[in-house]
Design an enzyme around this catalytic site. Sequence first.
Site, PDB file in Angstrom:
ATOM      1  N   LYS A   1       5.446   3.178  17.140  1.00 33.91           N
ATOM      2  CA  LYS A   1       5.487   2.167  16.080  1.00 33.91           C
ATOM      3  C   LYS A   1       6.705   2.402  15.203  1.00 33.91           C
ATOM      4  CE  LYS A   1       2.447  -0.290  12.891  1.00 33.91           C
ATOM      5  NZ  LYS A   1       1.044  -0.399  12.414  1.00 33.91           N
TER       6      LYS A   1
ATOM      7  N   ASN B   1       0.837  -1.196   0.000  1.00 29.99           N
ATOM      8  CA  ASN B   1       0.000   0.000   0.000  1.00 29.99           C
ATOM      9  C   ASN B   1       0.873   1.248   0.000  1.00 29.99           C
ATOM     10  OD1 ASN B   1      -0.355   1.890   2.551  1.00 29.99           O
ATOM     11  ND2 ASN B   1       0.143  -0.157   3.343  1.00 29.99           N
TER      12      ASN B   1
ATOM     13  N   SER C   1       5.616   4.931   8.805  1.00 27.93           N
ATOM     14  CA  SER C   1       4.985   4.698   7.510  1.00 27.93           C
ATOM     15  C   SER C   1       5.944   5.125   6.404  1.00 27.93           C
ATOM     16  CB  SER C   1       3.683   5.493   7.388  1.00 27.93           C
ATOM     17  OG  SER C   1       3.209   5.451   6.054  1.00 27.93           O
TER      18      SER C   1
ATOM     19  N   PHE D   1      -1.617   8.165   4.493  1.00 30.77           N
ATOM     20  CA  PHE D   1      -2.420   8.724   5.596  1.00 30.77           C
ATOM     21  C   PHE D   1      -3.712   9.379   5.100  1.00 30.77           C
ATOM     22  CE2 PHE D   1       1.324   9.442   8.785  1.00 30.77           C
ATOM     23  CZ  PHE D   1       1.289   8.108   9.121  1.00 30.77           C
TER      24      PHE D   1
ATOM     25  N   ASN E   1       5.029   5.886   3.414  1.00 30.28           N
ATOM     26  CA  ASN E   1       4.245   6.484   2.337  1.00 30.28           C
ATOM     27  C   ASN E   1       4.043   7.989   2.462  1.00 30.28           C
ATOM     28  OD1 ASN E   1       3.861   3.918   1.142  1.00 30.28           O
ATOM     29  ND2 ASN E   1       2.296   3.483   2.690  1.00 30.28           N
ATOM     30  N   THR E   2       4.613   8.604   3.481  1.00 30.43           N
ATOM     31  CA  THR E   2       4.645  10.062   3.607  1.00 30.43           C
ATOM     32  C   THR E   2       6.109  10.477   3.542  1.00 30.43           C
ATOM     33  OG1 THR E   2       2.617  10.155   4.929  1.00 30.43           O
ATOM     34  CG2 THR E   2       4.107  12.039   5.067  1.00 30.43           C
TER      35      THR E   2
ATOM     36  N   ASN F   1       6.037  -1.798  11.483  1.00 29.00           N
ATOM     37  CA  ASN F   1       5.226  -1.331  10.363  1.00 29.00           C
ATOM     38  C   ASN F   1       5.597  -2.120   9.107  1.00 29.00           C
ATOM     39  OD1 ASN F   1       3.546   0.393   8.734  1.00 29.00           O
ATOM     40  ND2 ASN F   1       3.974   2.092  10.109  1.00 29.00           N
TER      41      ASN F   1
END
Length: 347
Positions: free
Chosen positions: A207, A111, A173, A115, A175-176, A236
């Site tokens: 996390k 993915n 994460s 966010f 993805n940012t 994560n």
Amino acid sequence: MTALLERLGLAGLHKIDPEAAHGLAIRALQMGLTPTPGPVTSPRLKTTLAGLDLPNPVGLAAGFDKNATAIAPLSRAGFGFIEVGAATPLPQPGNPKPRLFRLTEDRAAINRFGFNNEGMEAITTRLARRGAGVPVGLNLGANKTSTDRAADFAKVMTAARDHVDFATVNVSSPNTEKLRDLQGKAALAALLDGVMDVRGATPVFLKIAPDLTPAEIEDVADVANSAGVAAIIATNTTLGRGGLKSPHRGETGGLSGAPLFDKSTRVLARLSTMTDIPLVGVGGIASAEHAYAKIRAGASAVQLYTALVYGGLSMVSDIATGLDGLLARDGFATVADAVGTNKEDWL
């Protein structure tokens, strides 16, 4: 009959776009069309995590219920605790679609959501209205366009602290852009100080990513120890792509599911040698045996998400019940008795 309907439902969902399928799964939960046996528990399974009493140690990872719209049915799905979000101060659409990919051959997913969520006001309003049930936590995030991402975490913490049982600082994460830079020792210490200053009595979890070097894991442990973090979630999603077979293996984003199991468990075990902070094991859990391995590697509790895509919600109670049997088989009276008893195999 319930198992057959679930299998048919999963088969149907797998024929459509993954993100659309996820939306339908949330809708099915809201409509009461999914298995809801209630929290599975026993004297062996009852667990205390960071002062929270859990009926069992099997939790739902953040990302499944991003906007806290299915808390009530999820609380009855067999989980011992659930985590919603991530929530950012302002609503944001996330990254362009498509941004979720099934890797069926690998029992995995990639993915790059970024966010996407309705923002802290909408999410905390729903959290404030939730009824009694298993402990519920909120994953804290930062807006992509923010000029002070550390301050974003404190803003969401301030908004949510009176409505959650725990809150998770998510700096892992992939993805940012540049979010993972906040895992550096100085940046993480400053961020955690800001969150801890406004947390009230709410336990704060951290996390972390599975792609940290041993030295970086040690830095995270040092900062977490100093900051008073109540638990560390390991881990994560990963940026690694080793050994994948699925056509979508080259997509950018975070990889979750079965291929993450070994990497995340090694990080978990290493972390357990560096801190006495309770650990939550995440990554590749799809069976009672997987959950048990995480616990024996050092986890006080576990979380899952991607496995639900392939096994359905009924697997939650199966994992908890199976874990109870494994603890009994090996003579452990409680989950706590089994924590870390096999971590050497992962170091």
